[in-house]
Design an enzyme around this catalytic site. Structure first.
Site, PDB file in Angstrom:
ATOM      1  N   THR A 135       0.828  -1.209   0.000  1.00 43.33           N
ATOM      2  CA  THR A 135       0.000   0.000   0.000  1.00 43.33           C
ATOM      3  C   THR A 135       0.859   1.253   0.000  1.00 43.33           C
ATOM      4  OG1 THR A 135      -1.673  -1.187   1.260  1.00 43.33           O
ATOM      5  CG2 THR A 135      -1.836   1.205   1.227  1.00 43.33           C
ATOM      6  N   TYR A 147     -13.105  -4.848   0.054  1.00 47.12           N
ATOM      7  CA  TYR A 147     -14.306  -4.315  -0.589  1.00 47.12           C
ATOM      8  C   TYR A 147     -15.474  -5.296  -0.617  1.00 47.12           C
ATOM      9  CZ  TYR A 147     -17.395  -1.790  -3.734  1.00 47.12           C
ATOM     10  OH  TYR A 147     -18.483  -1.150  -4.266  1.00 47.12           O
ATOM     11  N   TYR A 205      -1.866 -10.594   5.582  1.00 51.88           N
ATOM     12  CA  TYR A 205      -1.883  -9.163   5.931  1.00 51.88           C
ATOM     13  C   TYR A 205      -3.304  -8.782   6.296  1.00 51.88           C
ATOM     14  CZ  TYR A 205      -1.198  -4.062   5.327  1.00 51.88           C
ATOM     15  OH  TYR A 205      -1.137  -2.704   5.503  1.00 51.88           O
ATOM     16  N   ARG A 237      -8.489  -0.722   5.903  1.00 47.63           N
ATOM     17  CA  ARG A 237      -8.450  -0.594   4.441  1.00 47.63           C
ATOM     18  C   ARG A 237      -9.356  -1.601   3.743  1.00 47.63           C
ATOM     19  NH1 ARG A 237      -4.930   2.576   1.891  1.00 47.63           N
ATOM     20  NH2 ARG A 237      -3.273   3.581   3.081  1.00 47.63           N
ATOM     21  N   LYS A 272       1.173 -10.087   8.994  1.00 49.19           N
ATOM     22  CA  LYS A 272       1.316  -8.673   9.325  1.00 49.19           C
ATOM     23  C   LYS A 272      -0.030  -8.238   9.886  1.00 49.19           C
ATOM     24  CE  LYS A 272       2.001  -4.052   7.368  1.00 49.19           C
ATOM     25  NZ  LYS A 272       2.188  -3.246   6.135  1.00 49.19           N
ATOM     26  N   ILE A 281       6.549  -4.383   9.942  1.00 46.78           N
ATOM     27  CA  ILE A 281       6.668  -3.855   8.584  1.00 46.78           C
ATOM     28  C   ILE A 281       6.204  -2.414   8.671  1.00 46.78           C
ATOM     29  CG2 ILE A 281       5.840  -3.992   6.204  1.00 46.78           C
ATOM     30  CD1 ILE A 281       5.657  -7.033   6.581  1.00 46.78           C
TER      31      ILE A 281
END
Length: 289
Positions: free
Chosen positions: A48, A111, A137, A142, A165, A207
């Site tokens: 990202t 989404y 992740y 998001r 992550k 990260i």
């Protein structure tokens, strides 16, 4: 050992752009040298923070090739490959040159907000298709959905899934993962400011976004944490508390690119729908500096 490969600070690299928004390879070279000289432990490409959603497939391939050549195996490389169409993700894996890549970082589907079983089955397909290890992740802010600790632990049983992550910001969820995960499954912080708390109960590192701009100081903080020198590490953490929210106020990597411009690494340019930091944000970042 895979545990050692991803222990410490991974930096989620930005993608520098020129003033006309082409990929800036001079800036990218400077960024790589800046972070490696600062002592980060590994690099994460095409995430990202690298504006992966607005770089083309050809640009992604060229960026990856450039970084492989310039880094020349000095540190491990992680490559971001994820999406909300499982078939497209597995096709992208098949079409990407993953030679020299230590692991793929794959974001939970966004989404379309799948169920936990849908998330589980998605990752099983991705892991089965991937020739290198997969790091999950989870970033609900998001994706619009959270991958629960229970789903993470189910996926941890897969031979080709080596860690997560975790950027949910939910420390109870992170602790549940730490408690129930296999010993060799990696818990990696996805929130810069939560890295030290997460290390106390089992995380192996982070990260990081801030490590783009503060590679030496941030990686030193993480290293001290992993050595259980929390008093020293906390003093460094306190220096990041006020500046960290400014990194995300107008979208990531808008804020950190302002810092990188101030340090002479690359321009602050970002691609639409992101726009460069407002004058007010730049002023507040400068005051923190």
């Amino acid at each position: 050992m895979i545990q050692n490969t991803f222990s410490g600070t991974g930096v989620a690299l930005v993608t520098p752009f020129t003033s006309n928004l082409a990929v800036d390879y001079d800036g990218l070279r400077q960024l790589l040298d800046f972070t490696l000289d600062g002592g980060v432990d590994y690099l994460v490409i095409n995430g990202t923070t690298g504006e992966s959603v607005t770089t083309t497939a050809a640009e992604k391939a060229a960026i990856l090739s450039f970084i492989k050549k310039h880094v020349n195996a000095r540190v491990p490389l992680v490559y971001g490959l994820g999406g909300n169409n499982t078939h497209e993700v597995t096709e992208a894996i098949a079409g990407t040159d993953l030679e020299g890549i230590a692991a793929v970082l794959s974001v939970s589907p966004y989404y379309n907000k799948p169920s936990q079983q849908g998330i589980y089955q998605h990752y099983v397909q991705v892991a089965n298709a991937c020739p290198v290890p997969v790091i999950l992740y989870n970033v609900p802010g998001r994706t619009g959905s959270n991958m629960t600790a229970e789903t993470t632990i189910r996926l941890a049983a897969h031979d080709n899934i080596i860690g997560i992550k975790e950027a949910s910001g939910n420390l109870e969820q992170c602790m549940a993962i730490a408690k129930h995960k296999p010993a060799d499954f990696l818990l990696i912080s996805g929130d810069d400011l939560l890295t030290l708390p997460m290390i106390t109960f089992g995380a192996v590192g982070v990260i990081s976004v801030l490590a783009n701009a503060f590679p030496e100081k941030f990686s030193r903080m993480v290293r001290l944490g992993l050595e259980y020198k929390f008093d020293e590490a906390s003093k460094l953490l306190h220096d990041f508390i006020d500046i960290n929210p400014l990194m995300y106020e107008e979208g990531n990597p808008v804020g950190v690119k302002v810092l990188l411009e101030r340090f002479g690494v690359c321009t602050p340019a970002v691609r639409l729908p992101l726009v460069e930091a407002s004058a007010g944000l730049k002023d507040r970042i400068d005051k923190q500096l």
